[in-house]
Motif scaffolding. Structure first.
Motif, PDB file in Angstrom:
ATOM      1  N   SER A 127       0.880  -1.436   0.013  1.00  0.00           N
ATOM      2  CA  SER A 127      -0.121  -0.001  -0.065  1.00  0.00           C
ATOM      3  C   SER A 127       0.905   1.196   0.075  1.00  0.00           C
ATOM      4  N   HIS A 128       0.262   2.339  -0.574  1.00  0.00           N
ATOM      5  CA  HIS A 128       1.193   3.529  -0.796  1.00  0.00           C
ATOM      6  C   HIS A 128       1.475   4.216   0.676  1.00  0.00           C
ATOM      7  N   ASN A 129       0.583   3.938   1.489  1.00  0.00           N
ATOM      8  CA  ASN A 129       0.816   4.714   3.049  1.00  0.00           C
ATOM      9  C   ASN A 129       1.921   4.003   3.655  1.00  0.00           C
ATOM     10  N   ALA A 131       4.547   2.511   2.241  1.00  0.00           N
ATOM     11  CA  ALA A 131       5.670   2.904   1.427  1.00  0.00           C
ATOM     12  C   ALA A 131       5.926   4.455   1.936  1.00  0.00           C
ATOM     13  N   PHE A 132       5.006   5.226   2.002  1.00  0.00           N
ATOM     14  CA  PHE A 132       5.323   6.514   2.573  1.00  0.00           C
ATOM     15  C   PHE A 132       5.815   6.626   3.832  1.00  0.00           C
ATOM     16  N   VAL A 182       4.221  13.448  -2.985  1.00  0.00           N
ATOM     17  CA  VAL A 182       3.323  12.365  -2.796  1.00  0.00           C
ATOM     18  C   VAL A 182       1.673  13.235  -3.230  1.00  0.00           C
ATOM     19  N   THR A 185       1.608  14.465  -6.981  1.00  0.00           N
ATOM     20  CA  THR A 185       1.468  13.408  -7.783  1.00  0.00           C
ATOM     21  C   THR A 185       0.052  12.803  -7.683  1.00  0.00           C
ATOM     22  N   SER A 186      -0.653  12.668  -6.623  1.00  0.00           N
ATOM     23  CA  SER A 186      -1.771  11.984  -6.384  1.00  0.00           C
ATOM     24  C   SER A 186      -2.771  13.058  -7.148  1.00  0.00           C
TER      25      SER A 186
END
Length: 270
Positions: A127-129, A131-132, A182, A185-186
């Motif tokens: 999930s992106h969160n 990775a963030f 982030v 880009t989103s």
């Protein structure tokens, strides 16, 4: 008559000497220093987030090794249940140490290693969160976050060694670049999708999960929450919020507003 002593360099910025970084943008990026005491609050906040990140898995009935897992690389061995649970507890403990500011840098590194290791263990759970969170913990591990709002600072003062809160700012710049990218880009990718701009994507997702809307929102509130026009307004507002956060982080006058809006934004999502 004695010559006057040369003025000491400003604490806000280091000075370049012979053989040092050349004057200019690159030198400023690498050598600039500032008061970093507020990174202690950031460390504590993300320590709590690390605990929140691991706790649902730790308290679940079944751990991921008891079901299907797909590591990012074939050579990466899948740990047993006991080892996996140990990594979870290590992450939770590291998060707790980050919150109170004890062994702050070590705790940040352990939290980073725990989150990253479990992230790459299962590509199906990416999930992106998460990775963030890895990027944020990486940045925090580079910063002297234990010099303020931390037990590390209290213990250092008791030993007669008051820690300086001044440090290099390039890790902060790195975190700003990552965080800003982030959000920008989103927002920009969603702007290229007409269904996102018009609110159709959010509306469809809400209808799929309509049964999860709390009973306290029955009646006219429920009708508003599932109405098409509501998301026609909400979607552009969400995109504008992401753009504001991504851009606002770069300007001193809007930086704290951007941080506050980001906190409220994500609490609303939760």
């Amino acid at each position: 008559m004695t010559a006057a002593a040369p003025a000491a360099p400003s604490a806000g910025r280091s000075t370049g000497g012979t053989g040092g970084w050349p004057q200019g943008l690159l030198g400023r990026l690498v050598d600039d220093r500032a008061d970093l005491r507020l990174t202690g609050l950031m460390r504590a906040a993300f320590g709590a987030i690390v605990i929140r990140h691991f706790w649902p898995t730790l308290t679940a009935g079944r751990l991921p090794p008891e079901r299907f897992m797909a590591p990012w690389w074939d050579w990466l061995p899948v740990p047993g249940v006991d080892v996996y649970r140990l990594v979870l507890w290590a992450g939770v403990a590291a998060g707790g140490f980050m919150v109170i500011g004890l062994a702050s840098r070590v705790a940040s590194v352990v939290a980073l290693a725990s989150v990253l290791y479990l992230l790459v263990l299962d590509a199906t759970a990416f999930s992106h969160n998460r990775a963030f969170l890895v990027w944020i913990l990486f940045g925090l591990s580079l910063l002297p976050t234990g010099r303020a709002f931390a037990l590390d600072a209290v213990l250092a003062r008791r030993r007669g060694r008051a820690p300086s809160t001044v440090g290099y700012t390039w890790p902060v710049l790195l975190l700003r670049v990552v965080t800003s990218s982030v959000y920008l880009t989103s927002a920009t990718t969603k702007l290229m999708n007409p269904d996102w701009v018009t609110g159709r994507v959010l509306w469809d997702r809400t209808l799929v999960a309509e049964d999860l809307i709390p009973a306290a929102f029955d009646g006219w509130v429920h009708q508003v929450l599932v109405s098409r026009w509501f998301f026609a307004v909400l979607a552009p507002a969400a995109l504008a919020t992401e753009l504001f956060i991504g851009l606002g982080l770069w300007f001193r006058r809007t930086r704290w507003w951007a941080v506050g809006v980001a906190v409220v934004f994500h609490l609303a999502i939760e």
